[in-house]
Write a protein that holds these residues in place. Structure first.
Motif, PDB file in Angstrom:
ATOM      1  N   ARG A  51      -0.496 -11.215  -4.330  1.00 36.77           N
ATOM      2  CA  ARG A  51      -0.613  -9.929  -5.235  1.00 36.77           C
ATOM      3  C   ARG A  51      -1.390  -8.812  -5.021  1.00 36.77           C
ATOM      4  O   ARG A  51      -1.186  -7.812  -5.253  1.00 36.77           O
ATOM      5  CB  ARG A  51      -1.139 -10.667  -6.571  1.00 36.77           C
ATOM      6  N   LEU A  52      -2.309  -9.183  -3.790  1.00 43.29           N
ATOM      7  CA  LEU A  52      -3.139  -7.925  -3.521  1.00 43.29           C
ATOM      8  C   LEU A  52      -2.328  -7.319  -2.131  1.00 43.29           C
ATOM      9  O   LEU A  52      -2.995  -6.371  -1.831  1.00 43.29           O
ATOM     10  CB  LEU A  52      -4.484  -8.378  -3.141  1.00 43.29           C
ATOM     11  N   LYS A 175      -0.729  -1.174  -1.244  1.00 41.31           N
ATOM     12  CA  LYS A 175      -1.694  -0.616  -0.259  1.00 41.31           C
ATOM     13  C   LYS A 175      -0.829  -0.415   1.279  1.00 41.31           C
ATOM     14  O   LYS A 175      -1.032   0.458   1.709  1.00 41.31           O
ATOM     15  CB  LYS A 175      -2.865  -1.454  -0.219  1.00 41.31           C
ATOM     16  N   THR A 176      -0.164  -1.475   1.408  1.00 40.53           N
ATOM     17  CA  THR A 176       0.642  -1.363   2.623  1.00 40.53           C
ATOM     18  C   THR A 176       1.560  -0.321   2.789  1.00 40.53           C
ATOM     19  O   THR A 176       1.579   0.566   3.771  1.00 40.53           O
ATOM     20  CB  THR A 176       1.493  -2.609   2.810  1.00 40.53           C
ATOM     21  N   ASP A 177       2.156   0.063   1.567  1.00 44.52           N
ATOM     22  CA  ASP A 177       3.052   1.159   1.538  1.00 44.52           C
ATOM     23  C   ASP A 177       2.231   2.377   1.722  1.00 44.52           C
ATOM     24  O   ASP A 177       2.840   3.537   2.339  1.00 44.52           O
ATOM     25  CB  ASP A 177       4.023   1.188   0.149  1.00 44.52           C
ATOM     26  N   LEU A 178       1.299   2.504   0.994  1.00 41.93           N
ATOM     27  CA  LEU A 178       0.380   3.642   1.220  1.00 41.93           C
ATOM     28  C   LEU A 178      -0.096   3.969   2.559  1.00 41.93           C
ATOM     29  O   LEU A 178      -0.130   5.307   3.048  1.00 41.93           O
ATOM     30  CB  LEU A 178      -0.692   3.471   0.065  1.00 41.93           C
ATOM     31  N   ILE A 179      -0.729   2.894   3.154  1.00 42.09           N
ATOM     32  CA  ILE A 179      -1.107   3.017   4.459  1.00 42.09           C
ATOM     33  C   ILE A 179       0.031   3.437   5.569  1.00 42.09           C
ATOM     34  O   ILE A 179      -0.222   4.183   6.373  1.00 42.09           O
ATOM     35  CB  ILE A 179      -1.765   1.737   5.161  1.00 42.09           C
ATOM     36  N   GLU A 195      -0.001  -5.686 -10.813  1.00 46.49           N
ATOM     37  CA  GLU A 195      -0.394  -6.024  -9.466  1.00 46.49           C
ATOM     38  C   GLU A 195      -1.114  -4.981  -8.742  1.00 46.49           C
ATOM     39  O   GLU A 195      -2.026  -5.308  -7.891  1.00 46.49           O
ATOM     40  CB  GLU A 195       0.619  -6.713  -8.580  1.00 46.49           C
ATOM     41  N   ASN A 196      -0.897  -3.681  -9.069  1.00 41.31           N
ATOM     42  CA  ASN A 196      -1.605  -2.863  -8.367  1.00 41.31           C
ATOM     43  C   ASN A 196      -2.637  -1.978  -9.137  1.00 41.31           C
ATOM     44  O   ASN A 196      -2.760  -0.784  -8.676  1.00 41.31           O
ATOM     45  CB  ASN A 196      -0.603  -1.725  -7.428  1.00 41.31           C
ATOM     46  N   LYS A 197      -3.051  -2.494  -9.959  1.00 40.53           N
ATOM     47  CA  LYS A 197      -4.154  -1.658 -10.764  1.00 40.53           C
ATOM     48  C   LYS A 197      -5.492  -1.411 -10.225  1.00 40.53           C
ATOM     49  O   LYS A 197      -5.824  -0.289 -10.410  1.00 40.53           O
ATOM     50  CB  LYS A 197      -4.437  -2.479 -12.190  1.00 40.53           C
ATOM     51  N   ALA A 198      -5.873  -1.943  -9.203  1.00 37.52           N
ATOM     52  CA  ALA A 198      -7.104  -1.777  -8.396  1.00 37.52           C
ATOM     53  C   ALA A 198      -6.403  -0.530  -7.480  1.00 37.52           C
ATOM     54  O   ALA A 198      -7.466   0.432  -7.546  1.00 37.52           O
ATOM     55  CB  ALA A 198      -7.447  -2.859  -7.669  1.00 37.52           C
ATOM     56  N   LEU A 199      -5.207  -0.270  -7.014  1.00 35.77           N
ATOM     57  CA  LEU A 199      -5.031   0.367  -6.190  1.00 35.77           C
ATOM     58  C   LEU A 199      -4.863   1.928  -7.107  1.00 35.77           C
ATOM     59  O   LEU A 199      -5.399   2.964  -6.665  1.00 35.77           O
ATOM     60  CB  LEU A 199      -3.724   0.288  -5.461  1.00 35.77           C
ATOM     61  N   GLN A 200      -4.245   1.832  -8.283  1.00 37.48           N
ATOM     62  CA  GLN A 200      -4.359   2.917  -9.171  1.00 37.48           C
ATOM     63  C   GLN A 200      -5.534   3.458  -9.630  1.00 37.48           C
ATOM     64  O   GLN A 200      -5.639   4.850  -9.420  1.00 37.48           O
ATOM     65  CB  GLN A 200      -3.663   2.436 -10.665  1.00 37.48           C
TER      66      GLN A 200
END
Length: 212
Positions: A51-52, A175-179, A195-200
């Motif tokens: 999920r991370l 995060k992989t997409d962002l990187i 699943e990506n709330k921490a990234l948001q």
């Protein structure tokens, strides 16, 4: 989605799971089910990691997850689990819900002459089969799946089509997409999910709920 965000973008890179199809949870469940044979502690750890790290290839995840078990990690077992995982998820992904508005947007971008590409952690043969089943394949200029990673895939396409960085954008949910976008110095738009709330919380970038 406000299409003006893409108004000066001629080249759009798309992730698949979580961006075109709402299928991230399907894969979370499949990883958990696949590793349940090694106990709930391992399977829950696997689910949390997936999920991370939604944009990471199964070819990297499955050896890692096996290292958390008492199994002797070898190519035969890795290949078996990769095949088992594919059998668990492929048709569930095909039948999963669309991210709202995505088909209309891709069709519109194709109609006005923009170039769409898919870069995904799904294996190459599998994503091609899925796109053909969904009758989407013809809307993408190129599709690159695993084992090529997303950063390398974007760089290959940029070099091949001589794309200017300010004309391109990556639409992703991990995060992989962002990187991958940052590694090629192109803009990034995050599709928000549970699943990506921490990234948001930490992202200084465009974010969307869907493509309506």
């Amino acid at each position: 989605m406000n299409v003006n965000i893409l108004s000066n973008k001629k080249y759009i890179f798309w992730d698949f799971d979580g961006v075109i199809k709402d299928s991230v949870e399907i894969k979370s469940n499949a990883y958990e089910d696949l590793f349940l044979q090694w106990g709930e502690q391992v399977s829950h750890k696997v689910r949390d990691h997936h999920r991370l790290n939604g944009g990471m290839s199964r070819f990297d995840k499955i050896p890692l997850y096996l290292s958390w078990t008492n199994e002797s990690v070898n190519e035969v077992l890795i290949n078996k689990l990769c095949n088992d995982f594919s059998n668990l998820v492929k048709y569930k992904v095909i039948n999963s819900p669309w991210v709202p508005g995505v088909v209309e947007l891709i069709s519109h971008l194709n109609y006005i002459g923009n170039n769409c590409f898919i870069v995904t952690a799904t294996p190459q043969d599998e994503i091609i089969e899925i796109l053909h089943e969904l009758k989407l394949h013809s809307l993408f200029k190129e599709v690159i799946g695993a084992p090529t990673n997303k950063s390398d895939a974007i760089k290959l396409i940029i070099e091949k089509y001589k794309i200017l960085k300010d004309e391109a954008v990556m639409l992703g949910d991990s995060k992989t997409d962002l990187i991958a976008a940052r590694n090629s110095n192109i803009d990034f738009i995050l599709r928000k999910t549970d699943e990506n709330k921490a990234l948001q919380d930490n992202l200084q970038s465009e974010m969307i709920d869907d493509f309506l």
